[in-house]
Design an enzyme around this catalytic site. Structure first.
Site, PDB file in Angstrom:
ATOM      1  N   ASP A 173       0.846  -1.191   0.000  1.00  0.00           N
ATOM      2  CA  ASP A 173       0.000   0.000   0.000  1.00  0.00           C
ATOM      3  C   ASP A 173       0.887   1.249   0.000  1.00  0.00           C
ATOM      4  O   ASP A 173       1.883   1.321   0.720  1.00  0.00           O
ATOM      5  CB  ASP A 173      -0.909  -0.008   1.245  1.00  0.00           C
ATOM      6  CG  ASP A 173      -2.052   0.967   1.123  1.00  0.00           C
ATOM      7  OD1 ASP A 173      -3.209   0.532   1.059  1.00  0.00           O
ATOM      8  OD2 ASP A 173      -1.792   2.199   1.085  1.00  0.00           O
ATOM      9  N   ILE A 174       0.496   2.235  -0.789  1.00  0.00           N
ATOM     10  CA  ILE A 174       1.307   3.448  -0.935  1.00  0.00           C
ATOM     11  C   ILE A 174       1.282   4.296   0.342  1.00  0.00           C
ATOM     12  O   ILE A 174       2.172   5.120   0.568  1.00  0.00           O
ATOM     13  CB  ILE A 174       0.794   4.258  -2.156  1.00  0.00           C
ATOM     14  CG1 ILE A 174       1.874   5.168  -2.696  1.00  0.00           C
ATOM     15  CG2 ILE A 174      -0.462   5.042  -1.825  1.00  0.00           C
ATOM     16  CD1 ILE A 174       1.559   5.752  -4.069  1.00  0.00           C
TER      17      ILE A 174
ATOM     18  N   HIS B 289      -6.993  -5.909   2.352  1.00  0.00           N
ATOM     19  CA  HIS B 289      -5.821  -5.325   3.021  1.00  0.00           C
ATOM     20  C   HIS B 289      -5.247  -6.378   3.956  1.00  0.00           C
ATOM     21  O   HIS B 289      -5.988  -6.963   4.753  1.00  0.00           O
ATOM     22  CB  HIS B 289      -6.219  -4.124   3.891  1.00  0.00           C
ATOM     23  CG  HIS B 289      -6.776  -2.951   3.164  1.00  0.00           C
ATOM     24  ND1 HIS B 289      -6.065  -1.784   2.979  1.00  0.00           N
ATOM     25  CD2 HIS B 289      -7.980  -2.737   2.588  1.00  0.00           C
ATOM     26  CE1 HIS B 289      -6.816  -0.896   2.331  1.00  0.00           C
ATOM     27  NE2 HIS B 289      -7.990  -1.461   2.079  1.00  0.00           N
TER      28      HIS B 289
ATOM     29  N   ASN C 240     -12.786  -3.190   2.898  1.00  0.00           N
ATOM     30  CA  ASN C 240     -13.692  -2.052   3.006  1.00  0.00           C
ATOM     31  C   ASN C 240     -14.743  -2.163   1.900  1.00  0.00           C
ATOM     32  O   ASN C 240     -14.424  -2.511   0.760  1.00  0.00           O
ATOM     33  CB  ASN C 240     -12.925  -0.736   2.872  1.00  0.00           C
ATOM     34  CG  ASN C 240     -11.961  -0.513   4.026  1.00  0.00           C
ATOM     35  OD1 ASN C 240     -12.247  -0.881   5.169  1.00  0.00           O
ATOM     36  ND2 ASN C 240     -10.803   0.073   3.743  1.00  0.00           N
TER      37      ASN C 240
ATOM     38  N   HIS D 223     -10.543  -5.432  -3.020  1.00  0.00           N
ATOM     39  CA  HIS D 223      -9.197  -5.767  -2.556  1.00  0.00           C
ATOM     40  C   HIS D 223      -9.228  -6.118  -1.083  1.00  0.00           C
ATOM     41  O   HIS D 223     -10.074  -5.621  -0.334  1.00  0.00           O
ATOM     42  CB  HIS D 223      -8.211  -4.616  -2.797  1.00  0.00           C
ATOM     43  CG  HIS D 223      -8.686  -3.285  -2.311  1.00  0.00           C
ATOM     44  ND1 HIS D 223      -9.627  -2.545  -2.996  1.00  0.00           N
ATOM     45  CD2 HIS D 223      -8.379  -2.572  -1.211  1.00  0.00           C
ATOM     46  CE1 HIS D 223      -9.864  -1.422  -2.340  1.00  0.00           C
ATOM     47  NE2 HIS D 223      -9.128  -1.423  -1.233  1.00  0.00           N
TER      48      HIS D 223
ATOM     49  N   GLU E 281     -12.110   3.422  -0.925  1.00  0.00           N
ATOM     50  CA  GLU E 281     -11.705   4.525  -1.804  1.00  0.00           C
ATOM     51  C   GLU E 281     -11.536   4.074  -3.246  1.00  0.00           C
ATOM     52  O   GLU E 281     -11.819   4.838  -4.169  1.00  0.00           O
ATOM     53  CB  GLU E 281     -10.363   5.114  -1.324  1.00  0.00           C
ATOM     54  CG  GLU E 281     -10.453   5.829   0.011  1.00  0.00           C
ATOM     55  CD  GLU E 281      -9.076   6.167   0.568  1.00  0.00           C
ATOM     56  OE1 GLU E 281      -8.068   5.995  -0.147  1.00  0.00           O
ATOM     57  OE2 GLU E 281      -9.034   6.590   1.731  1.00  0.00           O
ATOM     58  N   VAL E 282     -11.019   2.881  -3.437  1.00  0.00           N
ATOM     59  CA  VAL E 282     -10.745   2.406  -4.801  1.00  0.00           C
ATOM     60  C   VAL E 282     -11.811   1.357  -5.177  1.00  0.00           C
ATOM     61  O   VAL E 282     -11.934   0.330  -4.512  1.00  0.00           O
ATOM     62  CB  VAL E 282      -9.329   1.787  -4.895  1.00  0.00           C
ATOM     63  CG1 VAL E 282      -9.074   1.250  -6.297  1.00  0.00           C
ATOM     64  CG2 VAL E 282      -8.273   2.826  -4.512  1.00  0.00           C
TER      65      VAL E 282
HETATM   66  P1  AMP Z   1      -9.703   1.275   0.266  1.00  0.00           P
HETATM   67  O1  AMP Z   1      -9.935   2.509   1.103  1.00  0.00           O
HETATM   68  O2  AMP Z   1     -10.099   0.000   0.976  1.00  0.00           O
HETATM   69  O3  AMP Z   1     -10.349   1.408  -1.103  1.00  0.00           O
HETATM   70  O4  AMP Z   1      -8.155   1.153   0.085  1.00  0.00           O
HETATM   71  C1  AMP Z   1      -7.472   1.708  -0.995  1.00  0.00           C
HETATM   72  C2  AMP Z   1      -6.018   1.682  -0.638  1.00  0.00           C
HETATM   73  O5  AMP Z   1      -5.281   1.863  -1.821  1.00  0.00           O
HETATM   74  C3  AMP Z   1      -5.575   2.762   0.354  1.00  0.00           C
HETATM   75  O6  AMP Z   1      -5.028   2.159   1.524  1.00  0.00           O
HETATM   76  C4  AMP Z   1      -4.514   3.545  -0.440  1.00  0.00           C
HETATM   77  O7  AMP Z   1      -3.432   3.960   0.368  1.00  0.00           O
HETATM   78  C5  AMP Z   1      -4.095   2.535  -1.490  1.00  0.00           C
HETATM   79  N1  AMP Z   1      -3.541   3.101  -2.726  1.00  0.00           N
HETATM   80  C6  AMP Z   1      -4.032   4.124  -3.458  1.00  0.00           C
HETATM   81  N2  AMP Z   1      -3.262   4.334  -4.551  1.00  0.00           N
HETATM   82  C7  AMP Z   1      -2.280   3.414  -4.505  1.00  0.00           C
HETATM   83  C8  AMP Z   1      -1.166   3.111  -5.345  1.00  0.00           C
HETATM   84  N3  AMP Z   1      -0.921   3.806  -6.477  1.00  0.00           N
HETATM   85  N4  AMP Z   1      -0.340   2.105  -4.982  1.00  0.00           N
HETATM   86  C9  AMP Z   1      -0.557   1.413  -3.858  1.00  0.00           C
HETATM   87  N5  AMP Z   1      -1.608   1.630  -3.020  1.00  0.00           N
HETATM   88  C10 AMP Z   1      -2.448   2.626  -3.333  1.00  0.00           C
END
Ligand code: AMP
Length: 118
Positions: A31-32, A103, A88, A101, A96-97
């Site tokens: 994770d970034i 974690h 999530n 996925h 967010e994405v």
């Molecule tokens: P979620 O809130 O469950 O959708 O988690 C999305 C996760 O993606 C967050 O923890 C972000 O820090 C992570 N994230 C967003 N962009 C990137 C990226 N380019 N590379 C790695 N992780 C990312």
């Protein structure tokens, strides 16, 4: 055609990331913005938007995500000591994405899961 998700671009190596595991079905990368010493995202290649849109035919993929989580935990040396797997879901779940996925969070004692934010 639907636009590729951020995670699909990572899976296809179109944007940089630190990939630690990949096979025909899933890719895992760090994770970034890590929330623990080890923070890995395990992502199915199929761009399922979230658990809320999972279909019965996705059962094998979902099971594989957990098998890979266990494998990564073993490689990190935390399969015995413990770790946390989080998915999530949707706005209130803090997703967010919009690409399903898992974690994997590990490294020392993790804090509580938390009540809703004010
Ligand atoms: P979620 O809130 O469950 O959708 O988690 C999305 C996760 O993606 C967050 O923890 C972000 O820090 C992570 N994230 C967003 N962009 C990137 C990226 N380019 N590379 C790695 N992780 C990312």
């Amino acid at each position: 055609m639907a636009e590729e998700t951020l995670f699909t671009k990572i899976i296809k190596h179109e944007i940089p990331s630190n990939i630690i595991y990949e096979d025909d079905t899933v890719t895992a990368f760090t994770d970034i913005n890590p929330k623990a010493q080890h923070h890995i995202l395990i992502v199915p290649h199929k761009p399922i938007p979230s658990i809320a849109e999972v279909q019965p035919e996705d059962e094998q993929v979902l099971g594989h995500l957990l098998v890979v989580a266990r494998k990564i935990a073993t490689e990190l040396g935390v399969n015995e000591s413990g770790y946390r797997l989080v998915v999530n879901v949707g706005r209130d779940g803090g997703q967010e994405v919009p690409h399903l996925h898992v974690h994997l969070l590990a490294g020392g004692r993790l804090g509580g899961l938390g009540f809703p934010q004010a």
